[in-house]
Design a protein around this motif. Structure first.
Motif, PDB file in Angstrom:
ATOM      1  N   THR A 279     -13.130   3.745  -4.037  1.00 57.67           N
ATOM      2  CA  THR A 279     -12.492   2.907  -5.314  1.00 57.67           C
ATOM      3  C   THR A 279     -12.085   3.764  -6.366  1.00 57.67           C
ATOM      4  N   TYR A 280     -10.742   3.629  -6.708  1.00 57.69           N
ATOM      5  CA  TYR A 280     -10.302   4.636  -7.773  1.00 57.69           C
ATOM      6  C   TYR A 280     -10.667   3.942  -9.371  1.00 57.69           C
ATOM      7  N   ILE A 281     -11.045   4.658  -9.993  1.00 56.38           N
ATOM      8  CA  ILE A 281     -11.288   4.046 -11.474  1.00 56.38           C
ATOM      9  C   ILE A 281     -10.308   5.315 -12.151  1.00 56.38           C
ATOM     10  N   ILE A 282      -9.293   4.555 -12.880  1.00 54.66           N
ATOM     11  CA  ILE A 282      -8.325   5.199 -13.464  1.00 54.66           C
ATOM     12  C   ILE A 282      -8.296   4.761 -14.925  1.00 54.66           C
ATOM     13  N   LEU A 283      -8.719   5.658 -15.899  1.00 57.82           N
ATOM     14  CA  LEU A 283      -8.620   5.048 -17.336  1.00 57.82           C
ATOM     15  C   LEU A 283      -7.281   5.554 -17.861  1.00 57.82           C
ATOM     16  N   SER A 284      -6.610   4.007 -18.264  1.00 56.21           N
ATOM     17  CA  SER A 284      -5.105   4.354 -18.265  1.00 56.21           C
ATOM     18  C   SER A 284      -4.784   4.032 -19.788  1.00 56.21           C
TER      19      SER A 284
ATOM     20  N   MET B  50       1.715  10.239  -2.083  1.00 55.11           N
ATOM     21  CA  MET B  50       0.733  10.259  -3.225  1.00 55.11           C
ATOM     22  C   MET B  50      -0.696  11.100  -2.586  1.00 55.11           C
ATOM     23  N   ASN B  51      -0.394  11.612  -1.358  1.00 54.46           N
ATOM     24  CA  ASN B  51      -1.700  12.485  -0.772  1.00 54.46           C
ATOM     25  C   ASN B  51      -2.343  13.406  -1.580  1.00 54.46           C
ATOM     26  N   ASN B  52      -1.257  14.202  -2.207  1.00 51.84           N
ATOM     27  CA  ASN B  52      -1.912  15.471  -2.833  1.00 51.84           C
ATOM     28  C   ASN B  52      -2.796  15.079  -4.162  1.00 51.84           C
ATOM     29  N   PHE B  53      -2.807  13.600  -4.550  1.00 51.21           N
ATOM     30  CA  PHE B  53      -3.437  13.300  -5.536  1.00 51.21           C
ATOM     31  C   PHE B  53      -5.021  13.451  -5.390  1.00 51.21           C
ATOM     32  N   GLU B  54      -5.159  13.499  -3.822  1.00 49.23           N
ATOM     33  CA  GLU B  54      -6.666  13.966  -3.445  1.00 49.23           C
ATOM     34  C   GLU B  54      -7.014  15.499  -3.721  1.00 49.23           C
ATOM     35  N   ASN B  55      -6.071  16.303  -4.034  1.00 44.95           N
ATOM     36  CA  ASN B  55      -6.650  17.672  -4.403  1.00 44.95           C
ATOM     37  C   ASN B  55      -7.083  17.732  -5.733  1.00 44.95           C
ATOM     38  N   TYR B  56      -7.372  16.503  -6.591  1.00 43.30           N
ATOM     39  CA  TYR B  56      -7.915  16.692  -7.729  1.00 43.30           C
ATOM     40  C   TYR B  56      -9.568  16.329  -7.578  1.00 43.30           C
ATOM     41  N   PHE B  57      -9.966  15.894  -6.566  1.00 42.14           N
ATOM     42  CA  PHE B  57     -11.223  15.624  -6.078  1.00 42.14           C
ATOM     43  C   PHE B  57     -11.971  16.482  -5.065  1.00 42.14           C
ATOM     44  N   SER B  58     -13.160  16.720  -4.989  1.00 43.88           N
ATOM     45  CA  SER B  58     -14.127  17.431  -4.378  1.00 43.88           C
ATOM     46  C   SER B  58     -15.429  16.639  -4.183  1.00 43.88           C
ATOM     47  N   CYS B  59     -15.407  15.648  -3.403  1.00 43.42           N
ATOM     48  CA  CYS B  59     -16.380  14.708  -3.303  1.00 43.42           C
ATOM     49  C   CYS B  59     -17.420  14.773  -2.330  1.00 43.42           C
ATOM     50  N   LEU B  60     -18.707  14.204  -2.705  1.00 43.80           N
ATOM     51  CA  LEU B  60     -19.752  14.087  -1.577  1.00 43.80           C
ATOM     52  C   LEU B  60     -19.689  12.734  -0.862  1.00 43.80           C
TER      53      LEU B  60
ATOM     54  N   GLU C 145       7.583   4.162 -15.698  1.00 41.43           N
ATOM     55  CA  GLU C 145       7.319   4.791 -14.412  1.00 41.43           C
ATOM     56  C   GLU C 145       5.932   5.089 -13.829  1.00 41.43           C
ATOM     57  N   SER C 146       5.015   5.192 -14.801  1.00 40.51           N
ATOM     58  CA  SER C 146       3.886   5.376 -14.399  1.00 40.51           C
ATOM     59  C   SER C 146       3.196   3.868 -13.853  1.00 40.51           C
ATOM     60  N   ALA C 147       3.611   2.964 -14.484  1.00 40.77           N
ATOM     61  CA  ALA C 147       3.112   1.570 -13.935  1.00 40.77           C
ATOM     62  C   ALA C 147       3.749   1.335 -12.650  1.00 40.77           C
ATOM     63  N   LYS C 148       4.838   1.731 -12.410  1.00 40.27           N
ATOM     64  CA  LYS C 148       5.294   1.700 -11.039  1.00 40.27           C
ATOM     65  C   LYS C 148       4.640   2.391  -9.909  1.00 40.27           C
TER      66      LYS C 148
ATOM     67  N   PHE D 243       0.692   3.004  -5.831  1.00 44.00           N
ATOM     68  CA  PHE D 243      -0.771   3.547  -5.165  1.00 44.00           C
ATOM     69  C   PHE D 243      -1.985   2.391  -4.982  1.00 44.00           C
ATOM     70  N   SER D 244      -1.887   1.556  -5.718  1.00 46.27           N
ATOM     71  CA  SER D 244      -2.787   0.548  -5.715  1.00 46.27           C
ATOM     72  C   SER D 244      -2.513  -0.404  -4.594  1.00 46.27           C
ATOM     73  N   THR D 245      -1.614  -0.444  -3.870  1.00 47.29           N
ATOM     74  CA  THR D 245      -1.265  -1.249  -2.774  1.00 47.29           C
ATOM     75  C   THR D 245      -1.913  -0.713  -1.315  1.00 47.29           C
ATOM     76  N   THR D 246      -2.199   0.686  -1.618  1.00 49.26           N
ATOM     77  CA  THR D 246      -2.672   1.311  -0.392  1.00 49.26           C
ATOM     78  C   THR D 246      -4.140   1.908  -0.704  1.00 49.26           C
ATOM     79  N   HIS D 247      -4.959   1.741  -2.087  1.00 50.78           N
ATOM     80  CA  HIS D 247      -5.977   2.303  -2.393  1.00 50.78           C
ATOM     81  C   HIS D 247      -6.631   1.212  -3.221  1.00 50.78           C
ATOM     82  N   ASN D 248      -8.212   1.134  -3.099  1.00 47.33           N
ATOM     83  CA  ASN D 248      -8.819   0.343  -3.739  1.00 47.33           C
ATOM     84  C   ASN D 248      -8.836   0.853  -5.246  1.00 47.33           C
ATOM     85  N   THR D 249      -8.215   0.116  -6.100  1.00 45.02           N
ATOM     86  CA  THR D 249      -7.789   0.869  -7.584  1.00 45.02           C
ATOM     87  C   THR D 249      -8.515  -0.134  -8.754  1.00 45.02           C
TER      88      THR D 249
END
Length: 304
Positions: A4-9, A61-71, A89-92, A97-103
């Motif tokens: 689940t992605y928590i995005i403080l927007s 949007m696959n390279n968004f994962e480059n920001y994370f190194s998770c357990l 544009e950010s909202a779009k 992103f939210s259609t394919t990821h729990n957000t």
């Protein structure tokens, strides 16, 4: 396990740095390697605001994962870019992103009058405003500002939250959006983060003995030259070197050393300043209908 992605927007000057750090400390949360990724901001907006995303947005949007190194045990991924709230544009991009990821898009709102006062002090700290600028001058300059490159001078307009939030409320399912208030956080951080955790689906027991520190306080800068050099170095490193495991690791070590050193050498506690009551009354009048509109959109607010 699907994350689940928590995005403080949003919004700026509403303690998003503190909330980011509180959440990042939770064992089930994997924070982005830099708090403000800017990933969902388009390149033109980044350039205008002097921001930079270390990984360029792509349609998949696959390279968004480059920001994370998770357990494996970390079911939540976290990032915080308060500027997302203000750009269509950010909202779009976030919608896609939210259609394919729990957000969960999280918006922390602050009384626009006190937020405006905070921007006045922060603008001086960052060197965006001359030290001699009075609060009345700032009010007049910000109210009449028609540009899009100075967040400090945009402070008046960006306090009209409803015109920016409408696109999120209209386009996103309710379950993707969460709204909180800065005033609730300041009055009782423990209760705020426990309620936050419940809404997000995060185990709140971690916070029962937690030390809620205040991050990113607005301070007075001793030397504008040192501030300029420090910010330039930080921007250069993030833009060109903060990539890959080695670059990120070195950046985190440098931050742990240089940031406290800079704070010690070049900042001091902000002395209380007298604020023109007439200007405050005018601000209250300016934002009166906006506060009512937010109440209609979100229910009762701490501002009424």
């Amino acid at each position: 396990m699907k994350s689940t992605y928590i995005i403080l927007s949003g919004t700026s000057k509403a303690a998003t740095t503190s909330v980011y750090n509180y959440l990042a400390d939770h064992p089930s949360v994997c924070p982005s390697n830099i708090k403000q990724t800017n990933y969902f901001l388009d390149s033109k907006t980044q350039s205008t605001l002097g921001l930079h995303a270390t990984h360029t947005f792509t349609e998949d949007m696959n390279n968004f994962e480059n920001y994370f190194s998770c357990l494996e045990s970390q079911a939540f991924k976290l990032e915080a870019t308060p500027d997302y709230m203000y750009y269509e544009e950010s909202a779009k991009r976030l919608k896609a992103f939210s259609t394919t990821h729990n957000t969960k898009l999280v918006f922390i709102l602050r009384d626009p009058v006190t937020r405006f006062k905070s921007w006045y002090n922060f603008g001086k700290q960052q060197g965006d405003l001359p030290e001699t600028t009075s609060f009345k001058d700032f009010y007049e300059q910000s109210k009449n500002y028609k540009g899009n490159s100075s967040p400090s001078l945009m402070a008046f307009d960006t306090g009209f939250y409803s015109k920016y939030l409408n696109k999120f409320i209209q386009d996103f399912p309710k379950e993707n959006l969460e709204f909180f208030f800065y005033e609730d956080l300041i009055s009782d951080p423990s209760n705020f983060i426990i309620n936050f955790s419940k809404k997000i689906g995060l185990d709140q027991t971690f916070y029962k003995q937690y030390d809620f520190k205040h991050y990113n306080k607005t301070v007075k800068t001793r030397s504008k030259s040192i501030n300029t050099i420090y910010n330039a170095f930080r921007s250069f490193y993030i833009k060109y070197l903060f990539k890959g495991k080695v670059g990120v690791k070195i950046g985190q070590v440098l931050k742990s050393i240089l940031s406290p050193l800079y704070q010690k050498i070049n900042t001091q506690k902000l002395a209380p300043k007298s604020i023109d009551d007439t200007v405050l009354q005018q601000l209250e009048a300016d934002y009166k209908q906006e506060k009512q509109q937010i109440s209609k959109l979100l229910g009762q607010t701490p501002w009424n």
